[in-house]
Design a protein around this motif. Structure first.
Motif, PDB file in Angstrom:
ATOM      1  N   GLU A  35      -1.058   7.137  -2.023  1.00  0.00           N
ATOM      2  CA  GLU A  35      -2.058   7.430  -3.051  1.00  0.00           C
ATOM      3  C   GLU A  35      -2.808   6.197  -3.545  1.00  0.00           C
ATOM      4  O   GLU A  35      -3.817   6.326  -4.220  1.00  0.00           O
ATOM      5  CB  GLU A  35      -1.389   8.110  -4.264  1.00  0.00           C
ATOM      6  CG  GLU A  35      -0.890   9.525  -4.000  1.00  0.00           C
ATOM      7  CD  GLU A  35       0.465   9.531  -3.302  1.00  0.00           C
ATOM      8  OE1 GLU A  35       1.139   8.476  -3.329  1.00  0.00           O
ATOM      9  OE2 GLU A  35       0.834  10.575  -2.729  1.00  0.00           O
ATOM     10  N   TYR A  36      -2.289   4.999  -3.243  1.00  0.00           N
ATOM     11  CA  TYR A  36      -2.899   3.784  -3.783  1.00  0.00           C
ATOM     12  C   TYR A  36      -3.076   2.739  -2.701  1.00  0.00           C
ATOM     13  O   TYR A  36      -2.105   2.250  -2.129  1.00  0.00           O
ATOM     14  CB  TYR A  36      -2.049   3.220  -4.928  1.00  0.00           C
ATOM     15  CG  TYR A  36      -1.981   4.133  -6.116  1.00  0.00           C
ATOM     16  CD1 TYR A  36      -3.069   4.245  -6.979  1.00  0.00           C
ATOM     17  CD2 TYR A  36      -0.851   4.921  -6.352  1.00  0.00           C
ATOM     18  CE1 TYR A  36      -3.031   5.105  -8.064  1.00  0.00           C
ATOM     19  CE2 TYR A  36      -0.805   5.780  -7.441  1.00  0.00           C
ATOM     20  CZ  TYR A  36      -1.898   5.870  -8.294  1.00  0.00           C
ATOM     21  OH  TYR A  36      -1.861   6.735  -9.362  1.00  0.00           O
ATOM     22  N   SER A  67      -1.611   0.056  -9.377  1.00  0.00           N
ATOM     23  CA  SER A  67      -1.104   1.325  -9.909  1.00  0.00           C
ATOM     24  C   SER A  67       0.011   1.910  -9.057  1.00  0.00           C
ATOM     25  O   SER A  67       0.333   3.093  -9.177  1.00  0.00           O
ATOM     26  CB  SER A  67      -2.256   2.335 -10.010  1.00  0.00           C
ATOM     27  OG  SER A  67      -3.258   1.879 -10.897  1.00  0.00           O
ATOM     28  N   LEU A  68       0.615   1.096  -8.192  1.00  0.00           N
ATOM     29  CA  LEU A  68       1.629   1.612  -7.277  1.00  0.00           C
ATOM     30  C   LEU A  68       2.732   2.370  -8.019  1.00  0.00           C
ATOM     31  O   LEU A  68       3.070   2.059  -9.170  1.00  0.00           O
ATOM     32  CB  LEU A  68       2.224   0.487  -6.425  1.00  0.00           C
ATOM     33  CG  LEU A  68       2.855  -0.750  -7.088  1.00  0.00           C
ATOM     34  CD1 LEU A  68       4.285  -0.477  -7.499  1.00  0.00           C
ATOM     35  CD2 LEU A  68       2.818  -1.921  -6.119  1.00  0.00           C
ATOM     36  N   THR A  97       0.821  -1.217   0.000  1.00  0.00           N
ATOM     37  CA  THR A  97       0.000   0.000   0.000  1.00  0.00           C
ATOM     38  C   THR A  97       0.849   1.258   0.000  1.00  0.00           C
ATOM     39  O   THR A  97       1.895   1.335   0.651  1.00  0.00           O
ATOM     40  CB  THR A  97      -0.927   0.009   1.224  1.00  0.00           C
ATOM     41  OG1 THR A  97      -1.731  -1.166   1.189  1.00  0.00           O
ATOM     42  CG2 THR A  97      -1.832   1.225   1.219  1.00  0.00           C
ATOM     43  N   ASP A 109      -6.365   0.215  -5.170  1.00  0.00           N
ATOM     44  CA  ASP A 109      -5.813   0.193  -6.530  1.00  0.00           C
ATOM     45  C   ASP A 109      -4.311  -0.063  -6.476  1.00  0.00           C
ATOM     46  O   ASP A 109      -3.504   0.705  -7.002  1.00  0.00           O
ATOM     47  CB  ASP A 109      -6.115   1.514  -7.233  1.00  0.00           C
ATOM     48  CG  ASP A 109      -5.728   1.492  -8.703  1.00  0.00           C
ATOM     49  OD1 ASP A 109      -5.466   0.391  -9.240  1.00  0.00           O
ATOM     50  OD2 ASP A 109      -5.670   2.571  -9.318  1.00  0.00           O
TER      51      ASP A 109
END
Length: 261
Positions: free
Chosen positions: A5-6, A12-13, A2, A9
């Motif tokens: 920002e992600y 999309s790291l 994690t 999702d």
């Protein structure tokens, strides 16, 4: 995995691994890894710029360029030191590329098993709350009789026990499937989503049964109530896990048709 920002999702790291002589350098940020403030070893997921695949990298605690800071002001799972992590040109040798985490499929398999573990954490919390409530209702008296004598309290206690029995059975089934290498990602997500949902209801009923004492730590139920909120969310929220299950049973992803998550 994690990042700030992600979360859900995760595919999309932004953290990247760039190949250099002898290994890779990692750059990026992570959020929420448990106990990373004192961990000797961290497994960091990053996008390999050479292959565009998400890989796992073994990072030693205290490595140059690695900075961790504990997340403050948590109201749940306070014993776990969740952290923000910054990686600035952190070198990882070629030997420290996790061979297991060599792509999206392996990442999903790892997440699936961790979701089973989260489900069993929820079962443990629910059982603890049930035991505490059963004792409390037998010991505390109101209107001259134990609280256990009131029909509404009895119904709540029975509902808690029913939830626990069902959670136990689903958790046991998931473990049997996993031990025989038959558990699917959707089955793991179903277990995590449904068990945490039922456990959340169970501990909420327990908090109600204790009345005012249900919000103080002395009786443990209030703390369990808060901790359950964390388990309900981590390893994929209820909504995300439900969509993974729906993807498996319909063959249609409602999030991103070509995504591995």
């Amino acid at each position: 995995m994690t990042e700030p920002e992600y979360g859900s999702d995760a595919s999309s790291l932004n953290t990247v691994a760039r190949k250099v002589p002898g290994g890779c350098v990692l750059n990026g940020r992570k959020r929420w890894p448990g106990n990373s403030s004192f961990a000797d070893v961290l497994v960091v997921f990053a996008r390999n710029t050479s292959t565009n695949q998400v890989n796992g990298f073994i990072v030693n605690g205290g490595s140059p360029g690695l900075k961790t800071s504990k997340i403050e002001n948590k109201v749940s799972m306070r014993i776990v030191q969740n952290c923000d992590i910054e990686l600035e040109n952190v070198f990882v040798s070629a030997d420290d590329l996790c061979q297991f985490f060599s792509g999206s499929c392996e990442c999903m398999q790892s997440l699936a098993f961790s979701r089973v573990m989260a489900a069993w954490v929820s079962i443990g919390i629910a059982v603890g709350v049930y035991d505490a409530c059963q004792r409390y209702l037998g010991e505390r008296k109101q209107f001259g009789v134990p609280l256990a004598a009131f029909q509404l309290n009895q119904e709540k206690l029975v509902r808690m026990l029913g939830n626990i029995q069902a959670m136990w059975l689903l958790g046991w089934r998931l473990c049997k499937l996993h031990s025989s290498s038959k558990m699917t990602i959707g089955q793991a997500s179903l277990g995590k989503a449904w068990i945490t949902k039922q456990a959340r209801e169970t501990v909420a009923l327990g908090r109600e049964l204790l009345g005012g004492n249900g919000i103080v730590t002395d009786f443990h139920v209030g703390k369990a109530f808060c901790d359950m909120e964390t388990v309900y969310t981590y390893e994929g929220s209820y909504e995300v896990n439900a969509l993974i299950v729906a993807w498996e049973i319909t063959g249609i992803s409602s999030i991103r048709p070509t995504s591995w998550l």
